[in-house]
Scaffold this active site. Structure first.
Site, PDB file in Angstrom:
ATOM      1  N   ILE A  59      46.738 -38.847  75.106  1.00 33.76           N
ATOM      2  CA  ILE A  59      46.614 -40.272  74.785  1.00 33.76           C
ATOM      3  C   ILE A  59      46.375 -40.470  73.285  1.00 33.76           C
ATOM      4  O   ILE A  59      46.874 -41.419  72.682  1.00 33.76           O
ATOM      5  CB  ILE A  59      45.449 -40.882  75.611  1.00 33.76           C
ATOM      6  CG1 ILE A  59      45.754 -40.768  77.107  1.00 33.76           C
ATOM      7  CG2 ILE A  59      45.200 -42.325  75.228  1.00 33.76           C
ATOM      8  CD1 ILE A  59      44.554 -41.001  78.015  1.00 33.76           C
ATOM      9  N   SER A 184      35.932 -43.890  80.420  1.00 29.91           N
ATOM     10  CA  SER A 184      36.719 -43.674  81.636  1.00 29.91           C
ATOM     11  C   SER A 184      36.099 -44.429  82.806  1.00 29.91           C
ATOM     12  O   SER A 184      34.878 -44.634  82.843  1.00 29.91           O
ATOM     13  CB  SER A 184      36.743 -42.185  81.980  1.00 29.91           C
ATOM     14  OG  SER A 184      37.267 -41.987  83.268  1.00 29.91           O
ATOM     15  N   TYR A 208      30.741 -35.029  83.209  1.00 28.37           N
ATOM     16  CA  TYR A 208      31.810 -35.802  82.561  1.00 28.37           C
ATOM     17  C   TYR A 208      31.560 -37.298  82.745  1.00 28.37           C
ATOM     18  O   TYR A 208      31.653 -38.074  81.793  1.00 28.37           O
ATOM     19  CB  TYR A 208      33.165 -35.408  83.163  1.00 28.37           C
ATOM     20  CG  TYR A 208      34.324 -36.204  82.606  1.00 28.37           C
ATOM     21  CD1 TYR A 208      34.775 -35.993  81.299  1.00 28.37           C
ATOM     22  CD2 TYR A 208      34.980 -37.163  83.376  1.00 28.37           C
ATOM     23  CE1 TYR A 208      35.846 -36.725  80.785  1.00 28.37           C
ATOM     24  CE2 TYR A 208      36.044 -37.896  82.870  1.00 28.37           C
ATOM     25  CZ  TYR A 208      36.478 -37.663  81.572  1.00 28.37           C
ATOM     26  OH  TYR A 208      37.534 -38.394  81.069  1.00 28.37           O
ATOM     27  N   LYS A 212      30.966 -40.270  79.937  1.00 29.01           N
ATOM     28  CA  LYS A 212      31.792 -41.477  79.849  1.00 29.01           C
ATOM     29  C   LYS A 212      30.933 -42.734  80.010  1.00 29.01           C
ATOM     30  O   LYS A 212      31.234 -43.771  79.432  1.00 29.01           O
ATOM     31  CB  LYS A 212      32.917 -41.417  80.905  1.00 29.01           C
ATOM     32  CG  LYS A 212      33.917 -40.294  80.626  1.00 29.01           C
ATOM     33  CD  LYS A 212      34.763 -40.574  79.407  1.00 29.01           C
ATOM     34  CE  LYS A 212      34.835 -39.489  78.398  1.00 29.01           C
ATOM     35  NZ  LYS A 212      35.624 -39.793  77.199  1.00 29.01           N
ATOM     36  N   SER A 251      35.115 -21.927  87.062  1.00 28.42           N
ATOM     37  CA  SER A 251      35.056 -20.719  87.884  1.00 28.42           C
ATOM     38  C   SER A 251      34.371 -21.014  89.214  1.00 28.42           C
ATOM     39  O   SER A 251      34.428 -20.235  90.137  1.00 28.42           O
ATOM     40  CB  SER A 251      34.282 -19.643  87.127  1.00 28.42           C
ATOM     41  OG  SER A 251      33.051 -20.188  86.730  1.00 28.42           O
TER      42      SER A 251
HETATM   43  N1  LIG Z   1      43.834 -38.606  81.178  1.00 26.30           N
HETATM   44  C1  LIG Z   1      43.139 -39.460  81.876  1.00 26.30           C
HETATM   45  O1  LIG Z   1      43.465 -39.762  83.030  1.00 26.30           O
HETATM   46  C2  LIG Z   1      41.925 -40.112  81.302  1.00 26.30           C
HETATM   47  C3  LIG Z   1      41.265 -41.062  82.082  1.00 26.30           C
HETATM   48  C4  LIG Z   1      40.143 -41.692  81.572  1.00 26.30           C
HETATM   49  C5  LIG Z   1      39.709 -41.365  80.291  1.00 26.30           C
HETATM   50  N2  LIG Z   1      40.356 -40.433  79.557  1.00 26.30           N
HETATM   51  C6  LIG Z   1      39.844 -40.146  78.206  1.00 26.30           C
HETATM   52  O2  LIG Z   1      40.899 -40.200  77.263  1.00 26.30           O
HETATM   53  C7  LIG Z   1      40.601 -39.371  76.154  1.00 26.30           C
HETATM   54  C8  LIG Z   1      41.822 -38.537  75.809  1.00 26.30           C
HETATM   55  O3  LIG Z   1      42.068 -37.644  76.867  1.00 26.30           O
HETATM   56  P1  LIG Z   1      43.506 -37.130  77.285  1.00 26.30           P
HETATM   57  O4  LIG Z   1      43.720 -37.550  78.677  1.00 26.30           O
HETATM   58  O5  LIG Z   1      44.523 -37.475  76.270  1.00 26.30           O
HETATM   59  O6  LIG Z   1      43.211 -35.562  77.318  1.00 26.30           O
HETATM   60  P2  LIG Z   1      43.826 -34.328  76.497  1.00 26.30           P
HETATM   61  O7  LIG Z   1      45.302 -34.399  76.493  1.00 26.30           O
HETATM   62  O8  LIG Z   1      43.141 -33.129  77.038  1.00 26.30           O
HETATM   63  O9  LIG Z   1      43.325 -34.619  75.010  1.00 26.30           O
HETATM   64  C9  LIG Z   1      42.010 -34.412  74.625  1.00 26.30           C
HETATM   65  C10 LIG Z   1      41.979 -34.264  73.121  1.00 26.30           C
HETATM   66  O10 LIG Z   1      40.617 -34.037  72.723  1.00 26.30           O
HETATM   67  C11 LIG Z   1      40.611 -32.886  71.875  1.00 26.30           C
HETATM   68  N3  LIG Z   1      39.333 -32.171  71.870  1.00 26.30           N
HETATM   69  C12 LIG Z   1      38.752 -31.494  72.874  1.00 26.30           C
HETATM   70  N4  LIG Z   1      37.623 -30.913  72.443  1.00 26.30           N
HETATM   71  C13 LIG Z   1      37.489 -31.238  71.134  1.00 26.30           C
HETATM   72  C14 LIG Z   1      36.552 -30.922  70.129  1.00 26.30           C
HETATM   73  N5  LIG Z   1      35.511 -30.121  70.365  1.00 26.30           N
HETATM   74  N6  LIG Z   1      36.717 -31.432  68.891  1.00 26.30           N
HETATM   75  C15 LIG Z   1      37.775 -32.223  68.612  1.00 26.30           C
HETATM   76  N7  LIG Z   1      38.722 -32.535  69.504  1.00 26.30           N
HETATM   77  C16 LIG Z   1      38.579 -32.035  70.754  1.00 26.30           C
HETATM   78  C17 LIG Z   1      41.711 -31.996  72.430  1.00 26.30           C
HETATM   79  O11 LIG Z   1      42.060 -30.992  71.496  1.00 26.30           O
HETATM   80  P3  LIG Z   1      42.752 -29.605  71.993  1.00 26.30           P
HETATM   81  O12 LIG Z   1      44.184 -29.927  72.262  1.00 26.30           O
HETATM   82  O13 LIG Z   1      42.551 -28.693  70.831  1.00 26.30           O
HETATM   83  O14 LIG Z   1      42.020 -29.172  73.223  1.00 26.30           O
HETATM   84  C18 LIG Z   1      42.787 -33.060  72.634  1.00 26.30           C
HETATM   85  O15 LIG Z   1      43.398 -33.359  71.422  1.00 26.30           O
HETATM   86  C19 LIG Z   1      39.366 -38.554  76.539  1.00 26.30           C
HETATM   87  O16 LIG Z   1      38.225 -39.091  75.916  1.00 26.30           O
HETATM   88  C20 LIG Z   1      39.267 -38.757  78.045  1.00 26.30           C
HETATM   89  O17 LIG Z   1      37.946 -38.667  78.508  1.00 26.30           O
HETATM   90  C21 LIG Z   1      41.450 -39.805  80.023  1.00 26.30           C
END
Ligand SMILES: NC(=O)c1ccc[n+]([C@@H]2O[C@H](COP(=O)([O-])OP(=O)(O)OC[C@H]3O[C@@H](n4cnc5c(N)ncnc54)[C@H](OP(=O)(O)O)[C@@H]3O)[C@@H](O)[C@H]2O)c1
Length: 331
Positions: A59, A184, A208, A212, A251
């Protein structure tokens, strides 16, 4: 006999019609609930600067791409240099905007947050939109932050809290500016304050959700703390998107069950990446929401978070805990 047969046929027919009506209603309600709204605003961002954390993928990447298309200088704040550089290069190539750049930020280390803020304060003359998008849902076992909190809490809440504090002078200088915290709907799983108070209670399935919940409480309290200083804050649920965060590895057995659930049951209900970035864009760009600072949004509109997420006492308690955990005296 004929009478009974007639009765059976009548009842069966009614049951079939009833079932069909229930199924139609369920499908209709689900489609209405799960149809993502798209932000149609045409605002351009020429001369503005946006930071999106965790924007090398998912996202965050989609949001950064859209900000760059609108002409912003976009800083991709990512923890992995090669992934970050690659994503910035891809955005430059797709948009023709050479102002998409990578800067190193690892939310797992407060020292990295401080170094990132130093770089930004040194290099940037303004900051209009700060998007706290980076997040993890994986189990980090016994890993802890410097202040002894669960690492997931550090990455998802404490580091955004610290970074906002460090960049506040630049945000104020660039007023009107906005801070967005990507939360979330999962925050609704937490319904008791004990998870905020007891470090022992960090069960991985609720950790988690607690992070959130903290995102929403933080945005609400931040809005109160900076009221009148030209900075507004919003939290949001992006929708359910099929990214790596939806498939946490663990795990433990219940972690494996969750993984099975997310891969096989949740996936068909996910919205596209593009759709998942829409509420972030809405909160960043929509003019009419400035008076809703501190509120929670979903599907490009105001939404109601859980009761706990609206509790000002809990928000202020979390604020104090976060100040202590990040060594901040005065925000
Ligand atoms: N996907 C869903 O259904 C959903 C629903 C509700 C809320 N959200 C929220 O949306 C946001 C984006 O999530 P996403 O779905 O796009 O997930 P994603 O594809 O896993 O992206 C997460 C991003 O956060 C980065 N990240 C993780 N640990 C980090 C750290 N220590 N320092 C800096 N960056 C870090 C990751 O980097 P790496 O690539 O290096 O790991 C990646 O760029 C999150 O806050 C999540 O909680 C998502």
């Amino acid at each position: 006999m004929a009478f009974y047969w007639q009765l059976y046929e009548d009842v069966t027919w009614k049951v079939y019609v009833g079932l069909a009506a229930v199924v139609c209603l369920a499908v209709y309600s689900f489609r209405r609930w799960n149809t993502p709204a798209f932000y149609r605003g045409t605002a351009t961002l020429n001369g503005k600067t946006v930071i999106v954390t965790g924007s090398n993928t998912g996202i965050g990447f989609e949001s950064a791409l859209n900000f760059a298309r609108r002409g912003a200088r976009v800083i991709l704040a990512c923890r992995n240099p090669s992934k970050g550089e690659e994503a910035a290069a891809k955005i430059r190539e797709l948009t023709g905007n050479d102002q998409a750049v990578f800067r190193l930020l690892d939310n797992a280390k407060q020292e990295s947050v401080r170094q990132f803020a130093e770089v930004i304060l040194r290099e940037e003359s303004r900051l209009d939109i700060l998007v706290h998008n980076a997040g993890v849902s994986r189990c980090h076992g016994d890993e802890k932050t410097e202040s002894g909190y669960d690492l997931q809490f550090g990455i998802n809440h404490l580091s955004p809290f610290l970074l906002t504090h460090l960049l506040l002078p630049l945000l104020e200088k660039s007023a009107p500016s906005r801070v967005l915290v990507v939360s979330s709907i999962a925050h609704k799983m937490v319904n008791t304050l004990c998870y905020l108070q007891s470090k022992q209670a960090w069960e991985e399935t609720v950790a988690y959700a607690t992070c959130k919940l903290s995102n929403i409480l933080f945005a609400a309290e931040l809005a109160r703390q900076v009221e009148g200083r030209g900075v507004t804050a919003y939290s949001l649920h992006p929708g359910m998107v099929d990214t790596s965060i939806l498939h946490p590895r663990s795990s433990r057995l219940h972690g494996e069950l969750l993984l099975f659930f997310s891969r096989n049951i949740l996936r068909p209900f996910c919205i596209s990446l593009e759709a998942g970035a829409q509420t972030t864009l809405y909160c960043a760009l929509e003019e009419s929401i400035t008076s809703y600072s501190g509120r929670y949004f979903a599907n490009c509109k105001l939404a109601k978070p859980s009761k706990l997420a609206q509790d000002e006492k809990v928000a202020s308690q979390l604020w104090d805990i976060s100040c202590k955990a990040t060594g901040i005296e005065n925000y």
